[in-house]
Design a protein around this motif. Structure first.
Motif, PDB file in Angstrom:
ATOM      1  N   GLN A  75       0.892  -1.744   0.085  1.00 17.34           N
ATOM      2  CA  GLN A  75       0.111   0.361  -0.137  1.00 17.34           C
ATOM      3  C   GLN A  75       1.026   1.162  -0.146  1.00 17.34           C
ATOM      4  OE1 GLN A  75      -2.515  -0.245   3.034  1.00 17.34           O
ATOM      5  NE2 GLN A  75      -4.206  -0.593   2.305  1.00 17.34           N
ATOM      6  N   TYR A  76       0.362   1.751  -0.843  1.00 16.90           N
ATOM      7  CA  TYR A  76       1.365   3.478  -0.795  1.00 16.90           C
ATOM      8  C   TYR A  76       2.596   3.519  -0.526  1.00 16.90           C
ATOM      9  CZ  TYR A  76       1.214   8.534  -0.552  1.00 16.90           C
ATOM     10  OH  TYR A  76       1.881  10.084  -1.168  1.00 16.90           O
ATOM     11  N   GLU A  77       3.441   3.977   0.608  1.00 18.48           N
ATOM     12  CA  GLU A  77       4.843   4.357   0.715  1.00 18.48           C
ATOM     13  C   GLU A  77       5.072   2.849   1.364  1.00 18.48           C
ATOM     14  OE1 GLU A  77       4.881   9.092   1.466  1.00 18.48           O
ATOM     15  OE2 GLU A  77       4.368   7.663   2.849  1.00 18.48           O
ATOM     16  N   THR A  78       5.021   1.618   1.076  1.00 21.63           N
ATOM     17  CA  THR A  78       5.021   1.246   1.713  1.00 21.63           C
ATOM     18  C   THR A  78       5.617  -0.347   0.470  1.00 21.63           C
ATOM     19  OG1 THR A  78       3.646   0.456   3.365  1.00 21.63           O
ATOM     20  CG2 THR A  78       5.005  -1.388   2.948  1.00 21.63           C
ATOM     21  N   ASP A  79       6.255  -0.859   0.650  1.00 20.75           N
ATOM     22  CA  ASP A  79       6.696  -2.135  -0.360  1.00 20.75           C
ATOM     23  C   ASP A  79       6.229  -3.167   0.006  1.00 20.75           C
ATOM     24  OD1 ASP A  79       8.761  -0.193  -1.117  1.00 20.75           O
ATOM     25  OD2 ASP A  79      10.250  -0.722  -0.347  1.00 20.75           O
ATOM     26  N   GLY A  80       5.656  -4.416  -1.388  1.00 21.48           N
ATOM     27  CA  GLY A  80       5.542  -4.841  -1.435  1.00 21.48           C
ATOM     28  C   GLY A  80       5.815  -6.015  -2.394  1.00 21.48           C
ATOM     29  N   PRO A  81       6.302  -7.497  -2.075  1.00 19.50           N
ATOM     30  CA  PRO A  81       6.154  -7.872  -3.343  1.00 19.50           C
ATOM     31  C   PRO A  81       5.462  -7.798  -4.800  1.00 19.50           C
ATOM     32  CG  PRO A  81       6.029  -9.819  -1.175  1.00 19.50           C
ATOM     33  CD  PRO A  81       5.426  -8.393  -0.835  1.00 19.50           C
ATOM     34  N   ASP A  82       5.476  -8.912  -5.907  1.00 23.83           N
ATOM     35  CA  ASP A  82       4.528  -8.723  -7.393  1.00 23.83           C
ATOM     36  C   ASP A  82       3.374  -9.793  -7.709  1.00 23.83           C
ATOM     37  OD1 ASP A  82       5.972  -6.021  -7.616  1.00 23.83           O
ATOM     38  OD2 ASP A  82       6.952  -7.169  -8.448  1.00 23.83           O
ATOM     39  N   THR A  83       2.950 -10.771  -6.202  1.00 22.75           N
ATOM     40  CA  THR A  83       2.444 -11.578  -6.846  1.00 22.75           C
ATOM     41  C   THR A  83       1.543 -11.842  -5.622  1.00 22.75           C
ATOM     42  OG1 THR A  83       3.815 -12.410  -4.641  1.00 22.75           O
ATOM     43  CG2 THR A  83       4.753 -13.464  -7.191  1.00 22.75           C
ATOM     44  N   GLU A  84       0.634 -12.065  -5.611  1.00 21.49           N
ATOM     45  CA  GLU A  84      -0.752 -11.858  -5.391  1.00 21.49           C
ATOM     46  C   GLU A  84      -0.999 -12.900  -3.751  1.00 21.49           C
ATOM     47  OE1 GLU A  84      -4.652 -12.117  -7.196  1.00 21.49           O
ATOM     48  OE2 GLU A  84      -3.651 -11.753  -9.090  1.00 21.49           O
ATOM     49  N   GLU A  85      -0.135 -14.740  -3.537  1.00 20.42           N
ATOM     50  CA  GLU A  85      -0.120 -15.218  -2.538  1.00 20.42           C
ATOM     51  C   GLU A  85       0.496 -14.080  -1.660  1.00 20.42           C
ATOM     52  OE1 GLU A  85       0.028 -17.401  -6.344  1.00 20.42           O
ATOM     53  OE2 GLU A  85       1.674 -15.645  -6.164  1.00 20.42           O
ATOM     54  N   ALA A  86       1.434 -13.307  -1.433  1.00 26.26           N
ATOM     55  CA  ALA A  86       2.087 -12.558  -0.918  1.00 26.26           C
ATOM     56  C   ALA A  86       1.206 -11.391   0.085  1.00 26.26           C
ATOM     57  CB  ALA A  86       2.918 -11.865  -1.357  1.00 26.26           C
ATOM     58  N   TYR A  87      -0.544 -11.384  -0.560  1.00 28.31           N
ATOM     59  CA  TYR A  87      -1.515 -10.791  -0.021  1.00 28.31           C
ATOM     60  C   TYR A  87      -2.626 -11.624   0.285  1.00 28.31           C
ATOM     61  CZ  TYR A  87       1.647  -7.598  -2.371  1.00 28.31           C
ATOM     62  OH  TYR A  87       2.382  -6.334  -2.649  1.00 28.31           O
ATOM     63  N   ALA A  88      -2.331 -12.739   0.385  1.00 30.95           N
ATOM     64  CA  ALA A  88      -3.326 -13.938   1.547  1.00 30.95           C
ATOM     65  C   ALA A  88      -3.598 -12.917   2.562  1.00 30.95           C
ATOM     66  CB  ALA A  88      -2.732 -15.221   1.161  1.00 30.95           C
ATOM     67  N   GLN A  89      -4.747 -13.454   3.189  1.00 31.16           N
ATOM     68  CA  GLN A  89      -5.367 -12.842   4.626  1.00 31.16           C
ATOM     69  C   GLN A  89      -4.184 -13.087   5.499  1.00 31.16           C
ATOM     70  OE1 GLN A  89      -8.643 -13.660   6.376  1.00 31.16           O
ATOM     71  NE2 GLN A  89      -9.456 -12.428   5.698  1.00 31.16           N
ATOM     72  N   GLY A  90      -3.472 -14.200   5.419  1.00 30.82           N
ATOM     73  CA  GLY A  90      -2.927 -15.200   6.661  1.00 30.82           C
ATOM     74  C   GLY A  90      -1.914 -13.754   6.657  1.00 30.82           C
ATOM     75  N   GLU A  91      -1.707 -13.763   5.300  1.00 24.93           N
ATOM     76  CA  GLU A  91       0.104 -13.155   5.185  1.00 24.93           C
ATOM     77  C   GLU A  91      -0.082 -11.598   6.336  1.00 24.93           C
ATOM     78  OE1 GLU A  91       2.592 -14.462   4.508  1.00 24.93           O
ATOM     79  OE2 GLU A  91       1.846 -15.950   4.183  1.00 24.93           O
ATOM     80  N   LEU A  92      -1.661 -10.809   5.602  1.00 19.83           N
ATOM     81  CA  LEU A  92      -1.650  -9.417   6.196  1.00 19.83           C
ATOM     82  C   LEU A  92      -1.935  -9.227   7.354  1.00 19.83           C
ATOM     83  CD1 LEU A  92      -3.920  -8.289   2.955  1.00 19.83           C
ATOM     84  CD2 LEU A  92      -1.013  -8.351   3.754  1.00 19.83           C
ATOM     85  N   ALA A  93      -2.559 -10.524   7.962  1.00 15.83           N
ATOM     86  CA  ALA A  93      -2.840 -10.573   9.457  1.00 15.83           C
ATOM     87  C   ALA A  93      -1.779 -10.116   9.955  1.00 15.83           C
ATOM     88  CB  ALA A  93      -3.921 -11.496   9.710  1.00 15.83           C
TER      89      ALA A  93
END
Length: 296
Positions: A75-93
């Motif tokens: 989100q915005y100013e926080t970096d993140g990976p380019d794969t959808e798997e990295a944003y699974a709900q369990g990962e974000l929790a």
């Protein structure tokens, strides 16, 4: 898309990076003049960012609370990976639990609800999609948190009309650039009273958000199961369901029923819609501080 009334933090706040065992997260950290009586961790929603909470920072610090608003991964100013798997709900929790730990809150097996030394108990708030993430974090481990606020965040998937909009957005994101999608969304928007600066800020935030994060979040919003019974069983944990008096993402009646099932406090902010934090920040901040005071 939340439209912050201002993008400039008040004097009580500063931009920082919250370092955790799961990476660094861009944040706004606002502190009261004296010793905090508690700390609030604020999690933004879909297409949102920490700036969605700027208008709450000053009134909440005046009420005696330290407030930390974060950009989640991608989100915005926080970096993140380019794969959808990295944003699974369990990962974000798990990211939220790491943020709580970095703020000094105890983890599983410890005396929960206590933020860092001198900063009091830790209150968790999630707006919209962020509410689903906050709920998932609490279901993984409730011990770091003294209370949970679900702000304009419903019991399960979004309303049918919103699911259709999200499908259109997902289709566009898979075939168009972020710039082209932005221009298409602006062309479809109803006229607003935004200033040119507001539009530039919103555009910059959109372009800096990872498409994979948006795709994953959109899918989750269209498929989230009803986990209200699970959350109701998490005790002891004071819960607040807050919304505006109108909401097209989850109908207000759904939020009313969810609050009953949770045995939660229910607060409706008059004159607000899906984002009371930007529509009516003074009233929203007062309701939050009142709830946190009682949960102390």
């Amino acid at each position: 898309m939340s439209r912050p009334p201002t993008w400039t933090p008040p004097p009580c706040a500063h931009a920082t990076a919250l370092g955790t065992r799961r990476g660094r997260f861009a944040a706004l950290d606002a502190r009261p003049a004296g010793r905090p009586q508690g700390t609030a961790l604020l999690v933004p929603g879909f297409t949102g960012s920490k700036e969605d909470f700027i208008a709450l920072l000053e009134p909440l610090t005046r009420a005696g609370y330290r407030v930390v608003a974060v950009d989640g991964r991608g989100q915005y100013e926080t970096d993140g990976p380019d794969t959808e798997e990295a944003y699974a709900q369990g990962e974000l929790a798990a990211d939220i639990l790491a943020q709580a730990e970095a703020l000094g809150a105890g983890g599983s097996g410890s005396r929960g609800g206590n933020a860092g030394k001198g900063d009091g108990p830790l209150h968790l708030l999630g707006h919209s999609f962020g509410g689903h993430l906050a709920r998932a974090a609490v279901l993984l481990d409730r011990t770091p948190f003294r209370s949970l606020t679900l702000l304009s965040s419903g019991p399960a998937e979004v309303a049918p009309a919103q699911r259709e909009k999200l499908k259109l957005l997902r289709d566009a994101l898979t075939t168009m650039s972020m710039e082209d999608v932005w221009e298409a969304m602006r062309a479809m928007d109803a006229p607003t009273e935004e200033t040119p600066t507001d539009g530039a800020d919103l555009r910059r935030r959109w372009l800096r958000t990872h498409p994979a994060q948006l795709l994953a979040a959109g899918r989750q919003l269209c498929a989230e199961p009803d986990r209200v019974a699970e959350l109701a069983a998490v005790q002891p944990l004071p819960k607040l369901v807050m919304s505006g008096e109108r909401d097209d993402t989850w109908p207000v009646a759904w939020l009313d029923a969810m609050a009953v099932r949770l045995a939660a406090r229910r607060t409706v902010i008059a004159g607000a819609q899906h984002s009371p934090n930007t529509d009516r920040p003074a009233e929203t901040a007062k309701a939050l501080a009142d709830f946190w005071d009682e949960a102390y």
